[in-house]
Design an enzyme around this catalytic site. Structure first.
Site, PDB file in Angstrom:
ATOM      1  N   HIS A 124     -12.456   1.119  -0.872  1.00 41.53           N
ATOM      2  CA  HIS A 124     -11.670  -0.113  -0.660  1.00 41.53           C
ATOM      3  C   HIS A 124     -12.556  -1.184  -0.046  1.00 41.53           C
ATOM      4  O   HIS A 124     -13.380  -0.931   0.822  1.00 41.53           O
ATOM      5  CB  HIS A 124     -10.402   0.157   0.147  1.00 41.53           C
ATOM      6  CG  HIS A 124     -10.570   0.396   1.622  1.00 41.53           C
ATOM      7  ND1 HIS A 124     -10.590  -0.631   2.546  1.00 41.53           N
ATOM      8  CD2 HIS A 124     -10.673   1.536   2.337  1.00 41.53           C
ATOM      9  CE1 HIS A 124     -10.694  -0.132   3.766  1.00 41.53           C
ATOM     10  NE2 HIS A 124     -10.753   1.196   3.670  1.00 41.53           N
ATOM     11  N   GLU A 170      -5.912  -1.794   0.564  1.00 41.21           N
ATOM     12  CA  GLU A 170      -5.822  -0.402   1.023  1.00 41.21           C
ATOM     13  C   GLU A 170      -5.195  -0.323   2.401  1.00 41.21           C
ATOM     14  O   GLU A 170      -4.390   0.567   2.676  1.00 41.21           O
ATOM     15  CB  GLU A 170      -7.221   0.223   1.031  1.00 41.21           C
ATOM     16  CG  GLU A 170      -7.240   1.727   1.297  1.00 41.21           C
ATOM     17  CD  GLU A 170      -7.347   2.105   2.768  1.00 41.21           C
ATOM     18  OE1 GLU A 170      -7.348   3.311   3.063  1.00 41.21           O
ATOM     19  OE2 GLU A 170      -7.433   1.192   3.632  1.00 41.21           O
TER      20      GLU A 170
END
Length: 473
Positions: A124, A170
């Site tokens: 992420h 995320e």
């Protein structure tokens, strides 16, 4: 990595609020690993990407949050590097499930290799709003970028397709990766043979953790860190908390590296890895001090090289004309996903009170009845033709009320009609032991594997089976 908090039965994603580890071994892999010809990824180039992420955050309010310009500038930086290297790069807007205003996922694919066999590597790219997110997760994003650039520079012949991803949103709940997996057709998901995730791989007081460490997907990752003498452990802290989880939910095998977040290092871990016991793996987790000073260069280097080793093992043509990819060869080998495709005494599979699993919460409890009887579990697997050193690995805990060395109750492992191993109450111990049998003779064949427990008329012997995998070597 996002943090989960259980409140009134609901799992919520919330944002929470600074040591270098001594080397456990040399960081140059021994011959057994370098024989795969994976390149050494230059950690200084990885740190150069981190420097850029830090500068981007500094120009944009101190963070790279998914809804801000800092995130979009991070996407632009990674995209520019990849396009210049020759990648096909796609920005994927997250049109459902993401925080309002979140930037896109970034997907990059290298040409070549079998498009029906995709190995995917992801991290992420967003940070929390509290700080620039250099360890969480500039570290994974930077290591992934330099691995992608190294692959392009080396340009080896590929037998399988390689795809990289940098995820949005995320920290708000794995939203970008979840959207990506949901957006794929079942056919497209089926082409992804493994997904590898890298989240927080430079924690200053960190350890060496691998997701699903006993799985076939994890085998090359563990092999590399084992070659450095690191004695990695299962990433229990990160389970369900990073971008591998949406892939798991659709049955795609996953693994990845991590060095830990807010959980505290044990004295046993400090003894083998160095660092401070009783302190968090990352004292700056989700805080403003997660800056460039919050990076463990040694751990970052080891993870970056392990990513390269895994990529080369999974996707690069060795030049032998054969390949051995056993990822997912055994389905549901940890028994965490119901009973399928196991057949036989499937009632033996479950989360049984009074007995532990080796990993996760479920396992197969064969025997343990104290009466004459037989229980078994079977699954049919295919051993690829290139797997001339294939092995069947499994964890077995034998607990018995029998005494002495006479074998009254037996546990057998068979491939087809051939018995590969026989154990008994005489092999009982105090916990799980990993055992292995060779399947090299079955390369290029489909064979039924069967685990059977047979008890005599009195005194129980329990055979607890867990984490069954096929591995190469």
């Amino acid at each position: 990595m996002k943090r989960r908090l259980a409140v009134a039965g609901v799992s919520l994603a919330v944002v929470l609020g600074c040591g270098t580890l001594p080397a456990a071994a040399t960081d140059s892999a021994p011959a057994a690993v370098t024989a795969a010809a994976a390149p050494d990824v230059d950690v200084n180039k990885v740190k150069a990407h981190l420097n850029e992420f830090s500068a981007i955050a500094g120009r944009n309010g101190g963070n790279r949050h998914s809804t801000g310009q800092g995130y979009r500038d991070s996407v632009a930086y990674v995209k520019g590097k990849l396009q210049a290297a020759g990648y096909t790069v796609t920005e994927q807007p997250c049109t459902s499930g993401c925080t309002s205003g979140a930037g896109p996922n970034l997907i990059a694919e290298w040409p070549g290799g079998d498009a029906n066999n995709v190995y995917m590597f992801g991290a992420h790219l967003d940070s929390v709003s509290a700080g620039p997110g250099m360890n969480d997760n500039g570290s994974g994003s930077a290591a992934l970028l330099e691995n992608a650039l190294t692959l392009a520079q080396q340009n080896p012949t590929l037998r399988n397709r390689v795809r990289f991803a940098w995820w949005t949103d995320e920290e708000q709940g794995l939203n970008g990766s979840d959207f990506y997996v949901r957006s794929l057709s079942s056919t497209e998901r089926g082409r992804i043979k493994s997904y590898y995730n890298f989240d927080m791989i430079a924690s200053t007081n960190g350890g060496y953790f691998i997701n699903h460490i006993t799985s076939s997907a994890a085998a090359p990752m563990k092999a590399y860190w084992d070659s450095l003498g690191l004695q990695p452990e299962e990433n229990t802290e990160g389970a369900g908390r990073s971008d591998d989880y949406p892939f798991e939910q659709y049955g795609i095998p996953t693994s990845g590296y991590a060095m830990g977040a807010s959980a505290r290092k044990t004295s046993a871990q400090a003894a083998k890895w160095g660092g401070t016991s009783g302190s968090a793996y990352d004292p700056c987790y989700h805080r403003s001090c997660d800056t460039l000073t919050n990076i463990n260069t040694t751990g970052l280097d080891r993870a970056s090289d392990g990513i390269a080793y895994t990529l080369w093992q999974r996707a690069v043509d060795s030049g032998t004309g054969t390949s051995c990819d056993l990822t997912g060869a055994v389905t549901n080998g940890g028994f965490e996903s119901g009973t399928s495709p196991w057949t036989g005494t499937t009632a033996a599979i479950g989360a049984h009170s009074g007995r532990p699993a080796h990993g996760g919460t479920r396992f197969a409890w064969l025997g343990g009845n104290g009466t004459t009887g037989t229980e078994s579990l079977s699954q049919t697997v295919t051993v690829p033709a290139g797997c001339t050193q294939a092995s069947l690995n499994y964890w077995l805990y034998i607990d018995t009320s029998e005494t002495g060395s006479t074998a009254y109750d037996r546990f057998t492992v068979k491939a087809g009609s051939t018995t590969l191993a026989t154990l008994s109450n005489a092999n009982a111990g105090s916990g799980y032991v990993q055992r292995s049998v060779s399947l090299s003779a079955y390369a290029g064949q489909t064979v039924t594997l069967t685990f059977t427990a047979t008890e005599d008329y009195s005194l129980q012997t329990s055979f607890l089976l867990d984490d069954v995998t096929l591995q190469n070597g």
